[in-house]
Design a protein around this motif. Structure first.
Motif, short mmCIF file in Angstrom:
data_model
loop_
_atom_site.label_atom_id
_atom_site.label_comp_id
_atom_site.label_asym_id
_atom_site.label_seq_id
_atom_site.Cartn_x
_atom_site.Cartn_y
_atom_site.Cartn_z
N VAL A 160 119.18 -42.68 -39.20
CA VAL A 160 119.43 -42.53 -40.64
C VAL A 160 120.86 -42.02 -40.87
O VAL A 160 121.52 -42.42 -41.81
CB VAL A 160 118.41 -41.55 -41.25
CG1 VAL A 160 118.69 -41.34 -42.72
CG2 VAL A 160 116.99 -42.05 -41.05
N MET A 197 118.10 -50.23 -41.79
CA MET A 197 116.96 -49.87 -42.65
C MET A 197 116.84 -50.86 -43.80
O MET A 197 117.83 -51.40 -44.28
CB MET A 197 117.15 -48.45 -43.19
CG MET A 197 118.34 -48.28 -44.10
SD MET A 197 118.52 -46.58 -44.66
CE MET A 197 119.78 -45.98 -43.56
N GLN A 211 101.02 -49.14 -41.07
CA GLN A 211 100.74 -48.82 -39.67
C GLN A 211 99.93 -47.51 -39.57
O GLN A 211 98.98 -47.41 -38.81
CB GLN A 211 102.09 -48.68 -38.96
CG GLN A 211 102.08 -48.18 -37.54
CD GLN A 211 103.51 -47.74 -37.13
OE1 GLN A 211 104.50 -48.34 -37.54
NE2 GLN A 211 103.61 -46.71 -36.34
N MET A 252 114.51 -44.75 -36.15
CA MET A 252 115.61 -45.47 -36.77
C MET A 252 116.69 -44.45 -37.12
O MET A 252 116.39 -43.37 -37.64
CB MET A 252 115.13 -46.16 -38.04
CG MET A 252 116.12 -47.18 -38.52
SD MET A 252 115.71 -47.65 -40.19
CE MET A 252 115.87 -46.10 -40.99
N PHE A 280 106.66 -38.70 -46.47
CA PHE A 280 105.91 -39.84 -45.97
C PHE A 280 104.41 -39.55 -46.05
O PHE A 280 103.95 -38.51 -45.55
CB PHE A 280 106.33 -40.13 -44.52
CG PHE A 280 105.54 -41.21 -43.86
CD1 PHE A 280 105.65 -42.52 -44.28
CD2 PHE A 280 104.69 -40.92 -42.80
CE1 PHE A 280 104.92 -43.52 -43.67
CE2 PHE A 280 103.97 -41.92 -42.18
CZ PHE A 280 104.08 -43.22 -42.61
N LEU A 281 103.65 -40.44 -46.70
CA LEU A 281 102.21 -40.28 -46.90
C LEU A 281 101.85 -38.91 -47.48
O LEU A 281 100.81 -38.34 -47.17
CB LEU A 281 101.45 -40.50 -45.59
CG LEU A 281 101.26 -41.97 -45.17
CD1 LEU A 281 100.51 -42.05 -43.85
CD2 LEU A 281 100.51 -42.76 -46.24
N MET A 311 110.59 -51.72 -44.20
CA MET A 311 110.27 -50.61 -43.32
C MET A 311 109.34 -49.58 -43.98
O MET A 311 108.44 -49.04 -43.33
CB MET A 311 111.62 -49.96 -43.02
CG MET A 311 111.69 -49.01 -41.92
SD MET A 311 113.36 -48.32 -42.04
CE MET A 311 113.08 -47.03 -43.24
N LEU A 364 114.72 -41.23 -38.19
CA LEU A 364 113.40 -41.27 -38.81
C LEU A 364 112.43 -41.83 -37.79
O LEU A 364 112.70 -42.88 -37.18
CB LEU A 364 113.45 -42.19 -40.04
CG LEU A 364 112.12 -42.49 -40.72
CD1 LEU A 364 111.57 -41.26 -41.43
CD2 LEU A 364 112.27 -43.64 -41.72
N CYS A 365 111.32 -41.15 -37.59
CA CYS A 365 110.31 -41.64 -36.65
C CYS A 365 109.50 -42.74 -37.33
O CYS A 365 108.81 -42.48 -38.31
CB CYS A 365 109.40 -40.50 -36.21
SG CYS A 365 108.06 -41.07 -35.15
N VAL A 366 109.61 -43.98 -36.83
CA VAL A 366 108.88 -45.09 -37.44
C VAL A 366 107.65 -45.46 -36.59
O VAL A 366 106.84 -46.29 -36.99
CB VAL A 366 109.78 -46.33 -37.68
CG1 VAL A 366 110.83 -46.02 -38.71
CG2 VAL A 366 110.42 -46.82 -36.40
N ARG A 393 111.56 -36.91 -40.32
CA ARG A 393 112.97 -37.08 -39.96
C ARG A 393 113.34 -35.95 -39.01
O ARG A 393 112.96 -34.80 -39.21
CB ARG A 393 113.85 -37.04 -41.20
CG ARG A 393 113.71 -38.32 -42.04
CD ARG A 393 114.64 -38.31 -43.22
NE ARG A 393 114.40 -37.13 -44.06
CZ ARG A 393 115.26 -36.68 -44.94
NH1 ARG A 393 116.42 -37.26 -45.11
NH2 ARG A 393 114.98 -35.62 -45.68
N MET A 437 105.64 -48.78 -42.28
CA MET A 437 105.26 -47.47 -41.75
C MET A 437 103.92 -47.02 -42.32
O MET A 437 103.07 -46.51 -41.60
CB MET A 437 106.35 -46.44 -42.08
CG MET A 437 107.61 -46.62 -41.23
SD MET A 437 108.98 -45.58 -41.81
CE MET A 437 108.32 -43.95 -41.50
N GLY A 441 106.95 -40.80 -39.71
CA GLY A 441 107.43 -40.49 -41.06
C GLY A 441 108.25 -39.21 -41.14
O GLY A 441 108.77 -38.88 -42.20
N TYR A 499 105.87 -45.25 -50.20
CA TYR A 499 106.23 -44.36 -49.11
C TYR A 499 105.37 -43.08 -49.11
O TYR A 499 105.09 -42.50 -48.08
CB TYR A 499 107.71 -43.99 -49.17
CG TYR A 499 108.25 -43.43 -47.86
CD1 TYR A 499 108.23 -44.21 -46.70
CD2 TYR A 499 108.75 -42.14 -47.77
CE1 TYR A 499 108.71 -43.70 -45.49
CE2 TYR A 499 109.23 -41.63 -46.57
CZ TYR A 499 109.20 -42.42 -45.44
OH TYR A 499 109.68 -41.93 -44.24
N LEU A 551 113.78 -41.73 -48.59
CA LEU A 551 113.62 -40.91 -47.39
C LEU A 551 113.97 -39.45 -47.66
O LEU A 551 113.35 -38.53 -47.11
CB LEU A 551 114.51 -41.44 -46.25
CG LEU A 551 114.25 -42.88 -45.79
CD1 LEU A 551 115.16 -43.22 -44.62
CD2 LEU A 551 112.79 -43.10 -45.42
#
Lengths: 491, 97
Positions: free
Chosen positions: B19, A1, A12, B17, A168-169, A5, B69-71, B58, A9, B56, A197, A163
């Motif tokens: 973690v 990581m 994307q 990925m 995320f978003l 990254m 983690l789903c990338v 986990r 993400m 995004g 993030y 994380l």
């Protein structure tokens, strides 16, 4: 990581979302990633770091991720340093590619190991295997007590925190954060990572100015911001005088130095619906390690229990992923209520410098800050360990004396230091900025004596126009000491 | 599986990925996931593992402690030993920056 990254993400998933606003310029997440790819091409394969010298800009944000793409750390340099200091610092992290803003461009001395980055516009795919042990960021400590040291923050110190704590978003489309701390401050770095993030728009101010801050907060409909103590009071002055409030601001965090409880109370009075967060952290701990939450603020402010009310002057409790311990001079752990040095441990704690590792075998990092925990785990800061005044064998915290001085209605600001003394080893001397010039120093000494022990009464109180602060709100005690030494030499 | 390892699904677009590592085999869509550098086959997710992955999020396997983690999202479901992984919610803190 790695840090890249986080941006990949988001770019994307939602490339058209706005990442950075700087003046009239808006940069989307897709564009930010593209710009990072362009800059990555300009980082030389032999480089050990990619440095940035300048004010806040979308380029600085792009460079952070460009460096990650190349597998080297991003190193923002303090543009307020002298040219000599800047080039000395850059030399210490060479071989290095340097990106500057326009104003700082002439200040960098290039050479075989110090290269300037330009805008070639080229894009070439670069594949560096993400390595959690690779350094992500190099940050120079503020150096208020000693020469700046280059702290190493690795991907594994920076990414898991993001994380674990950020959705995320997760940011709403209307959310925008106002960034006014300079890019070389750990709070600016961590703000980029968490904002990216969560997909939050970052509105950058090139540098801090209170009228401009308030104007931007209103026009850009800023929903959250982070400020250092000296900034908050000046922002409150603007709001107090124009009465306009900050209608969109929901969330304001402050940190980076001790905040007088009176300023916090003033903020709660002027902006009653605002969620306030006090955060304490260090460069070496990848920013925040303790938090005083909005709920903590409200409970403390409305409590009649003096112990609970006092928490408004604390920096809150340790994050769930962080351990805090107070130790005495011999290294023994101290119980609640006892003052000592603050030690911290956790995945985000680096404690590593280019020159040496400062954590012990069990991973504890000595912060060199002094403080104590109350019975419920709230941490109270008492200043730098190096600032403790040792008078006749008694350890005195400058913070406690300063708080008492500032509580006097005639005193606007105060700092105390230890001065070499033949009889006591050190004696306490104070510096005050007065709101009411009529008050006598003797009255202030009496004011301190009435609440604290007589050993804590400043032997002398000097009236000054202003206290010397660095740009992130830390009082420069070495300048006060130098001032007295100078006067002593003259007298 | 080392922390930081990227794995891709052979049955859909899912990429994850690691973690938190664990000594288990991770499947997606009912097929063993492979190193990102490995080759994909044209296999389809099997019907009982076709719930999809979300970018995004986990995912955790309670038995082994594995966290990924789903990338990149896809149509397959992540599983270990035939047990679907569950989504791990973030421990949100009040923003301090």
């Amino acid at each position: 990581m790695n840090l890249l990254m986080l941006l990949e993400m988001v770019a994307q998933a939602d490339p058209d979302r706005i990442a950075v606003t700087a003046g009239d310029r808006n940069v989307t997440y897709g564009e930010l990633l593209r710009r990072a790819s362009e800059l990555a091409v300009e980082i030389h394969p032999d480089d050990a770091a990619a440095a940035y010298l300048g004010e806040n800009s979308p380029e600085a944000v792009a460079l952070l991720f460009a460096a990650s793409m190349r597998g080297v750390p991003y190193a923002p340099i303090n543009y307020r340093w002298t040219d000599t200091q800047i080039n000395e610092a850059i030399g210490r992290i060479a071989p290095v590619s340097v990106l500057t803003d326009q104003n700082c461009s002439p200040r960098v001395r290039t050479g075989p190991a110090v290269r300037r980055m330009g805008r070639t516009g080229a894009t070439t795919a670069i594949a560096v295997t993400p390595d959690q042990d690779a350094p992500g960021v190099l940050l120079f400590t503020s150096g208020t007590t000693s020469a700046p040291k280059a702290a190493v923050l690795r991907n594994r110190h920076l990414v898991p925190y993001v994380l674990d704590t950020i959705d995320f978003l997760g940011a709403g489309a209307d959310e925008a954060i106002l960034v006014s701390v300079p890019p070389y401050h750990i709070a600016a770095v961590s703000s980029v990572l968490t904002s990216v993030y969560s997909g939050r728009r970052m509105v950058q101010l090139a540098s801090f100015e209170p009228d401009e801050w308030v104007r931007t907060a209103r026009s850009e409909r800023i929903t959250q911001a982070m400020v250092v103590p000296t900034m908050l009071n000046r922002i409150l002055d603007v709001i107090d005088s124009d009465g306009g409030g900050l209608p969109d601001l929901r969330h304001l965090s402050y940190g980076g130095g001790r905040m007088p409880a009176a300023v916090v109370e003033r903020a709660m009075r002027l902006l009653p619906t605002l969620n306030l967060v006090n955060a304490y952290g260090l460069t070496e701990t990848s920013s925040t390690i303790t938090l005083l939450s909005p709920e903590d603020h409200r409970i403390a402010a409305s409590s009649t229990d003096p112990a609970v009310r006092a928490r408004l002057g604390s920096v809150g409790r340790a994050l769930p992923s962080v351990e805090i311990e107070i130790r005495d001079e011999t290294g023994s752990s101290l119980p609640a209520g006892r003052s000592g040095e603050i030690f911290v441990r956790g995945d985000q704690v680096s404690g590593e410098y280019l020159s040496h590792q400062a954590t012990d075998a069990e991973g504890w990092y000595p912060t060199r800050d002094r403080g104590y925990l109350d019975g419920a785990g709230f941490l109270f800061l008492e200043g730098r360990a190096d600032d403790v005044i040792v008078r006749g064998g008694e350890n005195l915290s400058p913070a406690q004396i300063e708080d008492r001085l500032v509580a006097h209605p005639a005193v606007a600001d105060a700092a105390v230091i230890g001065v070499p003394d033949l009889e006591w080893g050190e004696r306490v001397e104070g510096f005050v900025v007065l709101d009411d010039e009529a008050v006598r120093p003797e009255a202030l000494q009496e004011w301190v004596r009435a609440e604290l022990r007589s050993s804590k009464v400043p032997a002398q109180i000097h009236v000054v126009d202003a206290l010397p602060y660095n740009e992130t709100g830390k009082v420069l005690r070495r300048e006060l000491r130098a001032r007295l030494a100078h006067e002593g030499a003259l007298g | 599986m080392k922390t930081g390892t990227r794995l891709v699904s052979v049955a859909c677009d899912t990429e994850v990925m690691v973690v938190r590592s664990a000594d288990v085999d991770l499947h997606c869509g009912g097929h063993l996931m492979v190193d990102a550098v490995g080759e994909r086959s044209a296999a389809e997710p099997s019907s009982e593992f076709a719930g999809g992955t979300l970018l995004g999020k986990r995912y955790a396997h309670a038995g082994s402690g594995l966290q990924v983690l789903c990338v990149k999202a896809g149509q397959g479901t992540l599983s270990v030993n035939g047990v679907a992984l569950s989504i791990l919610e973030s421990k949100q803190l009040p923003s301090s920056d």
